[in-house]
Design an enzyme around this catalytic site. Structure first.
Site, PDB file in Angstrom:
ATOM      1  N   ASP A  76      79.039  -1.502  -6.970  1.00 48.13           N
ATOM      2  CA  ASP A  76      79.444  -2.817  -8.047  1.00 48.13           C
ATOM      3  C   ASP A  76      81.024  -3.723  -7.096  1.00 48.13           C
ATOM      4  OD1 ASP A  76      81.229  -1.766  -8.847  1.00 48.13           O
ATOM      5  OD2 ASP A  76      80.395  -2.475 -10.979  1.00 48.13           O
ATOM      6  N   TYR A  78      84.373  -5.286  -6.434  1.00 48.64           N
ATOM      7  CA  TYR A  78      85.516  -4.930  -6.878  1.00 48.64           C
ATOM      8  C   TYR A  78      85.712  -5.850  -7.794  1.00 48.64           C
ATOM      9  CZ  TYR A  78      86.264  -3.251  -1.488  1.00 48.64           C
ATOM     10  OH  TYR A  78      85.831  -2.517  -0.203  1.00 48.64           O
ATOM     11  N   PHE A  89      82.189  -3.736  -0.087  1.00 49.24           N
ATOM     12  CA  PHE A  89      83.191  -3.193   0.534  1.00 49.24           C
ATOM     13  C   PHE A  89      83.867  -4.039   1.313  1.00 49.24           C
ATOM     14  CE2 PHE A  89      79.657   0.021   0.531  1.00 49.24           C
ATOM     15  CZ  PHE A  89      80.303   1.413  -0.426  1.00 49.24           C
ATOM     16  N   HIS A 202      79.975   8.861  -1.699  1.00 50.57           N
ATOM     17  CA  HIS A 202      81.392   7.174  -1.519  1.00 50.57           C
ATOM     18  C   HIS A 202      82.320   8.068  -0.800  1.00 50.57           C
ATOM     19  CE1 HIS A 202      82.398   4.265  -3.064  1.00 50.57           C
ATOM     20  NE2 HIS A 202      81.190   3.922  -3.166  1.00 50.57           N
TER      21      HIS A 202
END
Length: 236
Positions: A76, A78, A89, A202
């Site tokens: 999801d 930031y 990202f 991740h």
């Protein structure tokens, strides 16, 4: 002119997408899951919640389906003010790099010798990637300030699953980079016989160096370059 950093309204007509995505998006918002999501977003906005990003569908605006060659799947957006810009990202030029993005650039340098981009411009902006066939997709497309995963399970996943299926059913092979267990849970939507699937932890500092597949050292960027160059229709 100031740049919007938060969602202003729950109106999909204000969220442009490339023409090839429009039927997928329209079908979602016309259905019950899409209608429930819009009602939820409006309810939270009416309650004066601060929601990011200002353009939830920006990944679908910058990367048309026919251009997709690589999918990088996040979870999801930031949740810090000024960070989320609708691309997984990525942050706008001049915004301090979040830890996950720092690790992405660290692995890119380790794997391919590519130096991190200059700061502040482009800084952490991955818009160039998006415009060159990298679909930077989160599975949930909005979040409230300071509350990670606050909009998970509210309906966005129905749309993003449809987007993943649409890419997977397209005419050309695509590389999917699935970082973390959440992204890897979407593996069933992808035909591994047609597409290239790479998995790793991740890039978050919490998992980037840990087993089973540390992100730092995964070599995904080098594999992506080699795979791209091996494709019959590879273009620069």
């Amino acid at each position: 002119m100031s740049v919007a950093t938060q969602l202003a309204g729950a109106d999909p007509a204000q969220w442009p997408v490339a023409p090839g995505w429009q039927p997928v998006v329209d079908e979602f918002f016309a259905g019950s899951a899409g209608q429930r999501l819009l009602a939820f977003l409006q309810q939270r906005l009416d309650a004066r919640a601060v929601i990011f990003p200002p353009q939830p569908l920006r990944a679908l605006e910058l990367t048309p389906p026919e251009s997709v060659r690589i999918v990088i799947l996040g979870q999801d957006p930031y949740h810090g003010r000024g960070q989320a810009e609708g691309l997984a990202f990525s942050v706008a030029p001049g915004v301090a790099l979040p830890p996950s993005l720092r690790n992405i650039f660290k692995e890119l340098q380790r794997d391919l010798g590519v130096s991190p981009p200059p700061f502040p411009d482009p800084g952490g902006s991955l818009v160039k990637w998006a415009r060159h066939g990298v679909l930077l997709l989160n599975t949930c497309l909005t979040v409230e300030e300071g509350q990670p995963a606050s909009h998970s399970g509210r309906g966005w996943e129905v749309l993003t699953d449809a987007v993943i299926r649409h890419v997977a059913q397209g005419e050309h092979p695509v590389m999917f980079m699935l970082w973390g267990s959440h992204a890897q849970s979407k593996r069933a939507l992808i035909d591994a016989g047609r597409h290239k699937i790479l998995v790793a932890n991740h890039p978050s500092p919490l998992s980037a160096l840990r087993p089973p597949i540390p992100f730092i050292g995964c070599g995904h960027f080098g594999q992506a370059r080699a795979w791209r160059d091996s494709q019959p229709s590879a273009t620069s």
